[in-house]
Design an enzyme around this catalytic site. Structure first.
Site, PDB file in Angstrom:
ATOM      1  N   THR B  14      -8.643   8.496   6.151  1.00 11.52           N
ATOM      2  CA  THR B  14      -8.898   6.906   6.116  1.00 11.52           C
ATOM      3  C   THR B  14      -8.989   6.172   7.390  1.00 11.52           C
ATOM      4  OG1 THR B  14      -8.196   7.316   3.910  1.00 11.52           O
ATOM      5  CG2 THR B  14      -8.966   4.809   5.026  1.00 11.52           C
ATOM      6  N   GLU B 127       2.348   0.065  15.560  1.00  6.74           N
ATOM      7  CA  GLU B 127       2.128  -0.885  14.538  1.00  6.74           C
ATOM      8  C   GLU B 127       1.361  -0.708  13.227  1.00  6.74           C
ATOM      9  OE1 GLU B 127       2.422  -4.749  15.771  1.00  6.74           O
ATOM     10  OE2 GLU B 127       2.488  -4.196  13.493  1.00  6.74           O
ATOM     11  N   VAL B 130       3.445  -0.236   9.794  1.00  8.58           N
ATOM     12  CA  VAL B 130       4.027  -1.195   8.955  1.00  8.58           C
ATOM     13  C   VAL B 130       3.108  -2.312   8.641  1.00  8.58           C
ATOM     14  CG1 VAL B 130       5.893  -2.743   8.580  1.00  8.58           C
ATOM     15  CG2 VAL B 130       6.242  -0.550   9.826  1.00  8.58           C
ATOM     16  N   GLY B 132      -0.077  -2.410   7.772  1.00  8.45           N
ATOM     17  CA  GLY B 132      -1.451  -2.336   8.303  1.00  8.45           C
ATOM     18  C   GLY B 132      -1.952  -3.362   9.158  1.00  8.45           C
ATOM     19  N   GLY B 185      -8.128   5.554  -6.802  1.00  4.76           N
ATOM     20  CA  GLY B 185      -7.888   5.964  -5.351  1.00  4.76           C
ATOM     21  C   GLY B 185      -6.833   4.964  -4.859  1.00  4.76           C
ATOM     22  N   GLU B 188      -1.651   7.859  -4.948  1.00  2.00           N
ATOM     23  CA  GLU B 188      -1.873   9.235  -4.716  1.00  2.00           C
ATOM     24  C   GLU B 188      -1.794  10.059  -5.848  1.00  2.00           C
ATOM     25  OE1 GLU B 188      -2.405  10.591  -1.477  1.00  2.00           O
ATOM     26  OE2 GLU B 188      -2.051   8.527  -0.513  1.00  2.00           O
ATOM     27  N   ASP B 199       8.091   4.729   0.405  1.00  2.00           N
ATOM     28  CA  ASP B 199       7.323   4.318   1.566  1.00  2.00           C
ATOM     29  C   ASP B 199       7.750   2.987   2.244  1.00  2.00           C
ATOM     30  OD1 ASP B 199       4.156   3.977   2.782  1.00  2.00           O
ATOM     31  OD2 ASP B 199       4.487   2.366   1.952  1.00  2.00           O
ATOM     32  N   LYS B 203       9.264   1.803   5.953  1.00  2.00           N
ATOM     33  CA  LYS B 203       8.920   0.601   6.866  1.00  2.00           C
ATOM     34  C   LYS B 203       9.774  -0.376   6.880  1.00  2.00           C
ATOM     35  CE  LYS B 203       4.217   1.046   4.591  1.00  2.00           C
ATOM     36  NZ  LYS B 203       3.314   0.487   3.599  1.00  2.00           N
ATOM     37  N   GLY B 300      -5.380   0.754   4.173  1.00  2.00           N
ATOM     38  CA  GLY B 300      -6.963   0.501   4.151  1.00  2.00           C
ATOM     39  C   GLY B 300      -7.397   0.871   5.530  1.00  2.00           C
TER      40      GLY B 300
END
Lengths: 426, 426
Positions: B14, B127, B130, B132, B185, B188, B199, B203, B300
Site C-alpha cells: 500500500t 516519519e 508513527v 501516518g 481489509g 490483518e 503496533d 510507535k 493508509g
C-alpha cells in the site's frame, strides 16, 4: 568543529526574554558540536528582570544585525516596517540566518525577503510567527511538501478566542470583556490588531503562501473582526447548535486562492468550536493526507520562545530549503477568487416589527433571489423595540446572498440592518 | 547541480505503491535543483496495478540497498528483523540515506541503527512509522527540540480505534467487529499486532525516545491490548461519562520514563474520546509549550506515502541531526518506573451475588487497602447470573490498587474475576 553559534536578539519583550531564559536552561547543541548562545542584544531599554550583563548591548537593531560578532539574527521587535524590516534586511544582506516571530513582516514583505534571503544563501525562518508553540509552519512547509493541499482553516488569534469564550461563559458584552482582557494583559491597549482580525490575517496569509506555493499576499486578504459580535448572536447561534469563532481560512477555489478572516459559526461538536479560551486550532486538508488537526497555545512566553529555539536549531542543522515552497524570485500571487465562486452558508439575524406578514415578506425576498432557508428561529421576546428573528441559509453564491440580505434590510418591516455571520465550511 | 535523487524502494504494498504514485503526480524538487525519482524497486512479486517497467527490478532488497545506482533507500518491507533490517543496515553501511515506515524496526533496533547511521554520515528518517500523515516524529524531534517534555499520550492504532468505535456504535461484540474489519481489509488476517497493542507500543516507544532523549526501549514497554474489552464495559463507561480507547502513553516520572499501552477511559468531552473511527490523536505536553494536540489519519496509502515523501524531501534538504535527540552511541535507556510511583485511577467491574452485604464487603476491602471510591454504579439487572456493579477509584499507587482488586476478586460474593480498566490521565 565545536563552534559557538552566536545569537543576536533584537527585542527583549515577552518572547525575547523567554528565549534568553530558554537557552540558559536548555542549551541547544548543534549536531556537529557547539551550542547556541545569546551574545548580543538590542531593545528599547536595558531594564530587564533577567541578566543581560554578559551580552553586548546595541542601541540600534540594525547595527546588531550587521555585527560580525553574531552568527544568527533573531528579530523580535515586531511591525511590518520600520526597524524590524531594516534589521532583517541588513542581516540577510550580510548572509546571516534570520529567525523572526514577526507575522506582519512576513505577511507583507515575505516575498521580497525570501528572494533576499535566497540570494544571500541565508535561511529565513518564522515558526514563531504563527500559532506560538504549535509548529504550523513546519507542518505545512516541510511535512506536507508535495502534498496537494486544498484548504486550511482555524482559530489563529488567542485574544479574540478568549473574548468570545468569555462573552459566552459570562454573558457580558464585547466591550466589557475586552476591557477586562486589557486589564489582565491578554489584550493590548490598542486592541485593533487582534480584535479587528489583522493578526489572524497575517498568520493565514503566511500559511496560505506555504500551502499553495504562492507569494504571501496580505494586501488582498479579506478581513473582518469580532467587534460587531453581540451577545445576542452568541446565544442565538448556540440555540441553533453553533458557536461563533473568529475563523481564518485559505482555500483553493478553481485556480485561485481565497484568504479571509471573519467571524463564523462552527457546529458545537466540531473541534474548532471546542477550542476555548486563548487556544489556537487549525485544520489542514490535503488530497492525500486527509484532514490534520492541530491545537495548542498560540502565544505567550513559553510556547513562542520554544518556537524560536526550534528555528535556531533548524539553522544549526543546516537544511537548505526555499523560504516558501518555491524560490522567492519565482513566487507569484495566487489569482483572486470571483465572488460567485464562493458558496456561503449564512446566519442572518433580523429585528422586525411585531406584526403579521413579516416572515412572509422575508421569505419571499429570499425565494426571489433563490436563497433557500435551512433553519428558522423566532423566540418569544417581550421587548417593545421589535422581534428578533434568526435564519440560516443553504450554501449560496456569496454575491447573491449579500444582495438578498440587503434587500431584506430595505423591507419596511425590518427595523435595523440585518446582521450576517457566515457558517464555517468545516 | 541538477542531480536526480535516485530512490530505491523495497516493498511495494500500500505505502510503496502510494509513494510511486505520489512522486509521479507531485515531483519533489531538491532546493539545489534536481528531483527525486524512483529508479529501482524490490518486492515479492512484480505484479502491480501501476507501471514499474521503467524501474530496475531487484529480487533481493539487500542487493537493492547496496546498489551504487541509488541515492536514497526507502524500506517499506516491515518487520523488526529479517530482510528489512538487513537491507537498512546494508544501505547505512554504504552511507546511503534511509527512509523507512517500519515502526517495529526502529522501536526494537533504533539505537543500533542510529549509531550505524551516524557512523556512516547517513540520515535515517522514519516519519511514516508513527501516525501516518500526521508529522508526530517531526514535531517531537524538531519543533520541540530543547523543550522539557513531560508526557505524551494518544491513540496510535487506527484498527483498534475503529473496532472500539464500531462496538459502541453498533452494539456488537469485539469478535464480531474484528471479523468485519478483517473482511473490509481494515484488520490483518492475524490481527495480534494491532489488537494486542503491539503496533501502538512500537510507535509510543519511538516517540518516547525522541521526547525524553533516551534509547528506544521496546523490550520494557508494558503492553495490553483490547481483546478483553466487552460491550458491557463500553456501555458502563459511557454511563459514567467515559469512552474506552486504546491509549499509548509515555511519561516522565521522577528520573524514569513510563511507556505503556492499555485500554483506558477518557472523559466523553475530551479530544481523545472524540477521535473516532480510524483516526489517530496525540497529546504532547511540555513545560513551556503546554499541551499540543494533533489528530489525523494514521494509516493508509495517501497519508503514509506523504510522510515518506516528506522524509525524502528532508534528505534532499540536507539537514544534519542525530537520529534521536542524542548521538546513537550516547543513547541510554531511561530508568524504569517503580510501581509505587504510578498513581492510577481505575474503573472496576464486578459480577456479584444478588444478596445483602456485598457492597459493604467490597467497600470494606477497598477501605482496608486505603483505596477511595470516586463513583459507584449498580444498574437493575434481570440476569440470573449475578449483579454487575461498577466503581471508579481515586488515584492510588498502582500496586496497592491491584492488590485491592485481587482481594475483592477473592471475596466469596464476587462471582468472576474483576475487570479493571485504567482511567486515562488526560
Amino acid at each position: 568543529m565545536s563552534k559557538t553559534w552566536r545569537i543576536g536578539v533584537a527585542g527583549l519583550g515577552t518572547v525575547g526574554g523567554g528565549l534568553v531564559k530558554f537557552l540558559a536552561e536548555a542549551p541547544l547543541y548543534a549536531p556537529q558540536g557547539g551550542r547556541a548562545e545569546v551574545v548580543a542584544v538590542s531593545a528599547r531599554s536595558r531594564k530587564r528582570d533577567f541578566d543581560i550583563s554578559a551580552m553586548t548591548w546595541f542601541d540600534d537593531a540594525v547595527a546588531l544585525a550587521a555585527s560580525p560578532d553574531i552568527d544568527i539574527f533573531v528579530e523580535l521587535i515586531g511591525g511590518s516596517d520600520g526597524p524590524a524590516k531594516a534589521a532583517v534586511e541588513t542581516a540577510l544582506k550580510h548572509g546571516k540566518p534570520v529567525v523572526t516571530a514577526n507575522k506582519a513582516l512576513i505577511a507583507v514583505h515575505g516575498q521580497a525577503l525570501a528572494a533576499l534571503a535566497e540570494q544571500n544563501g541565508a535561511p529565513l525562518l518564522f515558526e514563531a510567527a504563527v500559532m506560538g508553540g504549535v509548529p504550523a509552519v513546519k507542518i505545512v512547509r516541510e511535512a506536507l511538501v508535495g502534498e496537494d493541499l486544498v484548504a486550511i482553516a482555524g482559530i489563529l488569534n488567542g485574544t479574540c478566542n478568549y473574548i468570545l469564550t468569555e462573552m459566552e461563559a459570562t454573558g457580558r458584552s464585547f466591550a466589557d470583556v475586552l476591557a477586562e482582557a486589557q486589564r489582565l494583559g491578554y489584550a493590548e491597549a490598542d486592541p485593533t490588531t487582534d480584535v479587528g482580525g489583522f493578526d489572524a490575517a497575517h498568520k493565514i496569509v503566511i500559511l496560505a503562501a506555504l500551502a499553495f506555493g504562492s507569494a504571501p499576499n496580505y494586501a488582498d486578504a479579506e478581513i473582518e473582526g469580532i467587534e460587531k459580535i453581540e451577545l445576542a448572536d452568541i446565544r442565538l447561534a448556540h440555540d441553533l447548535g453553533y458557536r461563533i469563532k473568529l475563523v481564518a481560512s485559505a482555500e483553493k477555489i478553481g485556480d485561485g486562492v481565497s484568504v479571509r478572516v471573519h467571524p463564523a459559526l462552527a457546529p458545537l461538536s466540531h473541534p474548532l468550536a471546542q477550542a476555548g479560551g486563548a487556544l489556537n486550532a487549525l485544520f489542514i486538508e490535503g488530497r492525500r493526507v486527509g484532514r490534520i488537526f492541530v491545537q495548542g497555545r498560540g502565544a505567550g512566553e513559553g510556547p513562542t520562545a520554544a518556537a524560536v529555539a526550534a528555528d535556531i536549531a533548524d539553522v544549526m542543522a543546516g537544511a537548505v530549503r526555499p523560504v516558501f515552497q518555491k524560490p522567492g524570485a519565482q513566487l507569484v500571487k495566487a489569482p483572486a477568487i470571483e465572488g460567485e465562486q464562493r458558496l456561503t452558508q449564512a446566519y442572518v439575524r433580523l429585528l422586525v416589527k411585531d406584526e403579521p406578514g413579516v416572515i412572509a415578506a422575508v421569505s419571499e425576498t429570499l425565494a426571489e433571489e433563490n436563497v433557500s432557508i435551512d433553519s428558522f428561529l423566532q423566540k418569544p421576546v417581550h421587548d417593545a423595540g421589535g422581534v428578533p428573528i434568526v435564519l440560516t441559509t443553504h450554501a449560496t453564491p456569496e454575491p447573491v446572498l449579500l444582495r438578498a440580505i440587503q434587500r431584506i434590510g430595505a423591507l419596511p418591516q425590518v427595523l435595523e440592518s440585518p446582521r450576517m455571520i457566515r457558517i464555517a465550511r468545516v
